[in-house]
Write an enzyme that holds these catalytic residues in place. Sequence first.
Site, PDB file in Angstrom:
ATOM      1  N   ALA A 159      44.862  23.803  20.689  1.00 48.02           N
ATOM      2  CA  ALA A 159      44.708  24.586  21.578  1.00 48.02           C
ATOM      3  C   ALA A 159      46.133  25.632  21.274  1.00 48.02           C
ATOM      4  O   ALA A 159      45.928  26.779  21.782  1.00 48.02           O
ATOM      5  CB  ALA A 159      44.763  23.659  22.881  1.00 48.02           C
ATOM      6  N   ARG A 160      47.310  24.959  21.125  1.00 49.88           N
ATOM      7  CA  ARG A 160      47.932  26.041  20.167  1.00 49.88           C
ATOM      8  C   ARG A 160      47.845  27.063  19.354  1.00 49.88           C
ATOM      9  O   ARG A 160      47.404  28.070  18.763  1.00 49.88           O
ATOM     10  CB  ARG A 160      48.892  25.352  19.310  1.00 49.88           C
ATOM     11  N   LYS A 165      34.917  19.986  17.827  1.00 53.65           N
ATOM     12  CA  LYS A 165      34.131  19.225  17.291  1.00 53.65           C
ATOM     13  C   LYS A 165      34.535  18.060  17.155  1.00 53.65           C
ATOM     14  O   LYS A 165      36.348  17.869  17.042  1.00 53.65           O
ATOM     15  CB  LYS A 165      33.567  19.554  16.077  1.00 53.65           C
TER      16      LYS A 165
END
Lengths: 354, 354
Positions: free
Chosen positions: B17-18, B101
């Site tokens: 997410a970074r 994914k």
Amino acid sequence: MADEVVRFGILGCANIARKLSRAILRTPGVYLYAIGSRSLEKAQAFAKDNGFPSDARIYGSYQSVLDDEDVDAVYMPLPTSLHMEWVQKASEKGKHVLLEKPPALSTEEFDKIAAACELKGVQLMDGTMWVHHPRTAKMKELLKRHDLIGNILEVHSSFFVPMKMHNPNFFMDNIRCNAELDALGALGDLGWYCVRAILWVHDYDLPASVIALPGAQFTKGGVITRCSASFVWGDGSVASMHCSFHANMTMSLNVYGTKGTLDVQDFVIPYEESSAHFSVRSFDKREPLDVNTETAQTQESLMVQNFATIIKGIKNGTGGLDPSWPTITRKTQQILDAIKLSIEKGYREIQLKA
Amino acid sequence: MADEVVRFGILGCANIARKLSRAILRTPGVYLYAIGSRSLEKAQAFAKDNGFPSDARIYGSYQSVLDDEDVDAVYMPLPTSLHMEWVQKASEKGKHVLLEKPPALSTEEFDKIAAACELKGVQLMDGTMWVHHPRTAKMKELLKRHDLIGNILEVHSSFFVPMKMHNPNFFMDNIRCNAELDALGALGDLGWYCVRAILWVHDYDLPASVIALPGAQFTKGGVITRCSASFVWGDGSVASMHCSFHANMTMSLNVYGTKGTLDVQDFVIPYEESSAHFSVRSFDKREPLDVNTETAQTQESLMVQNFATIIKGIKNGTGGLDPSWPTITRKTQQILDAIKLSIEKGYREIQLKA
């Protein structure tokens, strides 16, 4: 003639014999001494085209080369189906045999070939050239560097030659697609090298099992024109190989360890004769290490020289037969057998006996 | 807030997410708007560390992000086992979903995810970044050049990440090795990319059959840590893929045609952000063609932009859902299912329904 020279006879005028004739001419301590073909005219033309010495013996049969008492060793580029007969005849005459690959159609047949040579005290070596290149020794040295590579986990090798691009009639008229002459097709002609390379990485330790992958292709006569296979060792290490007469030229060997990777793009025949490259990427190094091995002698000349060195030792009593060469030949042949059997059994996994 | 901006919320503070936060910050026309974590403190720290705008909404739950009516789309980097629940909840709230994914543990599960999105009219796209890189379009352009490549015969792809080199406890504590969270292990995390790449080469035409190769490895909990598989198409074309959490970093894609070969060494994540290479060797050309694609935007930013463009079209009524994205996601998932099933069935060949 001085004892320290090894005199070579060549059986047959196959294309590959041109390369070997050149190699023999350029190798110190060996002599390009005789050629035999079923056609005397072809033998004469071959000798002329390939710079044979003026005193070379030109024969109209293979047997005449074997009958020549001055011939020490023969190079045999005959179709595979003729190997057993002619190696047996050569060994009967005490000739050492440098045998084009694939050496036999099966391990069973190869064992007869090897037994005949051993019985008569002649050296057998197969014609796999790349193992004699100094790059190969250098690659092995780096593969053993645990700090660079770690444990070897995966090996992948592909050898493709797009035969139709070279010869539009290849699948019609080439002996490598003839079920009577070279029934192993692409597996024997190209896959041989991938299998040897994978075994070489593993110091010739046979895998526990071999499986061919769905999608092998064949000529109408049943000769393999492409196939793939996968191997597993007892320690969980795996390898895969792909060979094809259809796909664009490729000669790759990739070795993947826990810490590093070795990649070579032209392992079978280096792009250049005098220098050969490979690269090592190690986990903790940003840039790949590009290794260049220079060689004054081609790999085929080094093969001839390594073969001749054994023969000289036998001739002058300082050495003996080197069983390591037929041993690695046999292991390569065993894997080819297993791949072929796996294909025949509908791609079933084949367990190997060590 | 202006309608032309797409406001993103992020569900969870996963490492990946970074990268996506940075991409969203750097992409024109999108806004990094909200973050939710089960821990408000973690969400606050994440927002601070990753340069969220000062007016960003920081939530102590995933649901709060979904309940925020100003959020247009969510990026969902949650463990795979949580995808179905949270995509369904997101779609209920009309949020478009960019889904990390592997999207699901099975095609059956994916179909429920995709159906929920379709029912609520929200766009679903999986987080495979490399397909958005301009290099990918350039590679496709050259792969279609029959004069360069000919017919495509073989595709090989490997993606290895030596997880223990990064984290000695990886196999103990990482979610990608946790049967409860990411049961597909290396197959879902790495093999996903190889499978997608192979399908991409084939314009997403599914193979006729899939077989896993002997030698898959697992954690004690049964999560795949390495495996290989081989595919065959009806026209005889073949492909193979290898994924591993053990072997040295490798991200290779090799496409072999009758006339030429395309090689890319870093197809998943280009070594450099602003330029990416690949090479084409063609039979009738001596030197390989080295192609360099420059890009001002990273592939993850391009992914965000492509996703946002669809959403803008939906928002302003000029466009609609793009079904091509969930379609290629589903096909990739189908192959993963077949590989997993093949392993479970003792490496049996699995026939695929088109």
